[in-house]
Design an enzyme around this catalytic site. Sequence first.
Site, PDB file in Angstrom:
ATOM      1  N   LYS A 206       0.839  -1.199   0.000  1.00  0.00           N
ATOM      2  CA  LYS A 206       0.000   0.000   0.000  1.00  0.00           C
ATOM      3  C   LYS A 206       0.874   1.249   0.000  1.00  0.00           C
ATOM      4  O   LYS A 206       0.664   2.172  -0.765  1.00  0.00           O
ATOM      5  CB  LYS A 206      -0.927  -0.033   1.215  1.00  0.00           C
ATOM      6  N   GLU A 212      10.456  -4.746   4.485  1.00  0.00           N
ATOM      7  CA  GLU A 212      10.544  -6.151   4.073  1.00  0.00           C
ATOM      8  C   GLU A 212      10.262  -6.297   2.583  1.00  0.00           C
ATOM      9  O   GLU A 212      10.959  -7.008   1.857  1.00  0.00           O
ATOM     10  CB  GLU A 212       9.516  -6.998   4.859  1.00  0.00           C
TER      11      GLU A 212
HETATM   12  O1  F6P Z   1       3.152  -2.925   9.787  1.00  0.00           O
HETATM   13  C1  F6P Z   1       1.797  -3.093   9.632  1.00  0.00           C
HETATM   14  C2  F6P Z   1       1.326  -2.746   8.245  1.00  0.00           C
HETATM   15  O2  F6P Z   1       1.281  -1.394   8.084  1.00  0.00           O
HETATM   16  C3  F6P Z   1      -0.022  -3.380   7.963  1.00  0.00           C
HETATM   17  O3  F6P Z   1      -1.065  -2.653   8.456  1.00  0.00           O
HETATM   18  C4  F6P Z   1       0.018  -3.534   6.500  1.00  0.00           C
HETATM   19  O4  F6P Z   1      -0.956  -4.425   6.047  1.00  0.00           O
HETATM   20  C5  F6P Z   1       1.433  -4.018   6.306  1.00  0.00           C
HETATM   21  O5  F6P Z   1       2.190  -3.297   7.254  1.00  0.00           O
HETATM   22  C6  F6P Z   1       2.002  -3.845   4.932  1.00  0.00           C
HETATM   23  O6  F6P Z   1       1.982  -2.522   4.520  1.00  0.00           O
HETATM   24  P1  F6P Z   1       2.177  -2.115   3.019  1.00  0.00           P
HETATM   25  O7  F6P Z   1       1.059  -2.706   2.232  1.00  0.00           O
HETATM   26  O8  F6P Z   1       2.152  -0.615   3.000  1.00  0.00           O
HETATM   27  O9  F6P Z   1       3.501  -2.649   2.543  1.00  0.00           O
END
Ligand code: F6P
Length: 547
Positions: A206, A212
Amino acid sequence: MNRPEAAAALAVLEAHRLEISKKRTLDLFAEDPRRFQNFSVRLDDLLYDFSKNRLTRTTLGHLFDLARVCHLEKRRDALFSGDKVNVTEKRAALHMALRNFSGQAIHVDGRNVMPDVLAEREKFLAFAEAIRSGRFVGATGERLTDVVNIGIGGSDLGPAMAARALSPYAAPGLNAHFVSNVDGSDLGDTLRRLDPARTLFIVSSKTFTTQETIKNADSARRWLVGALGEAAVPHHFAAVSTRLDKVAAFGILPDRVFGFWDWVGGRYSMWSAIGLSLAILIGAEHFEEFLRGGFDVDQHFRTAPLSENIPALMGLIGVWHRNIWGYPAQAVIPYDQRLARFPAYLQQLDMESNGKSVQLDGEAVTQATGPIIFGEPGTNGQHAFFQLLHQGTEVTPVDFIVAAEPTDSDAGHHVLLFANCLAQSEALMRGRSEEEARQILQAQGLPGAELDALAPHKVFSGDRPSSTFLYRKLTPRTLGRLVALYEHKVFVESVIWNINPFDQWGVELGKELCSRLAPLVSDQAADLSRLDGSTAGLIAARRTLGS
Ligand code: F6P
């Protein structure tokens, strides 16, 4: 709880608990021969049976009073109207727009979001079909047979769970893989099995800043370039994000980048292009069926009276267990092996949403909030942690999830599976008294002293609550329904607790500290003197123990 009306409603429930705890759940069945019919609700071919919970019509009446004083229906309508219910991030929470088949507009900030939702869905489903049909191939002209979703949390758990759940709907010769952990073995173990010429990576994030995911995406890119050269990247990468600016910098072709919006929370995003890997696997038609399942539940949640409203009942029973009985955990046990990842999916949905200690206005909560969610498929769980469910000192309510018919014709396996599921919920409710235990041991001819010693170990308290979801078959539509039921259940509980289920500030501190620690871990000579003793000691030990 410092909302006087809610506190009063909870106090009524407290007093009621003292009354009802004089009765056994089995007595409630004896008193009402139609208890099963009276305490179960059907939504098409999905049945929610909550009759094995220790509650009566009076209990439900008190819970509905609690819902009323907490303005559940008004808050639900505000959610669906696109109000900024995520107050700390000043955002709407409108994942329901992603599965809205009503033909009606849904507004965020006065703008109808449906044209964008439909256009983006058409775009990513067309891409999914182009991969499935072999119209889009890899850089060497070979068919793309392996799709690797790189994402974590909400950008991983939903599609990973659903890909397994709906594997019977997967196109032959297509495989989906999910890489989430920054531990290099996750990516490494996956890549070892893959041929770069036939692999498509989907970078799902998102924010497109998640450490990671960016690390794994960089390493995957390097692996691909090492095998096929830089020019291959556009043929083998796609991305899903709300931050299209950041994706552009990664070098992914714009027509392979699929967007969604900040009013879709990460853990509510599998309905969006975050479901692309799933859509490639099961196809556009089945993906839309999954969305329709979510829509069915939205309609139900918006219109059914509380007494027949499954998510409302699930949430209120959750409050009954958490706050009035004080149960700290909730187990979710699918007797459906393909739902193996469903408990893990629900852990994020429930615990990241309702693991909160402050109310909407920042005041501390004065009652317990989200329970610990855990689970494994049955029957496996029976041979692992069910001992604690039956005889442990804490009572853990259980949600059992089971199909009426198997997805495979399986010559009697399903009969055993189903019987096991019912046996567990019956055993939790029925229990076994000391007297019954003694009779059984006597019948086995155990001598007196041995019998006395063993009998207490054979006692089950019973009256351990459970609910059962029974559906015809694990189809895309059923899965959509199950996911949406739990989404709204979590929302219902958040309303009673007056907390914001759509933010997750609790994940921030660890992320910040990791950015500060990473350079100290990587630099063997870095000064550790300003760290606490344990953190410094562990980094120093890594220096000596690691190679
Ligand atoms: O660390 C928690 C979080 O923000 C979750 O709420 C989210 O689903 C996940 O990390 C991954 O976030 P992104 O889709 O922004 O990589």
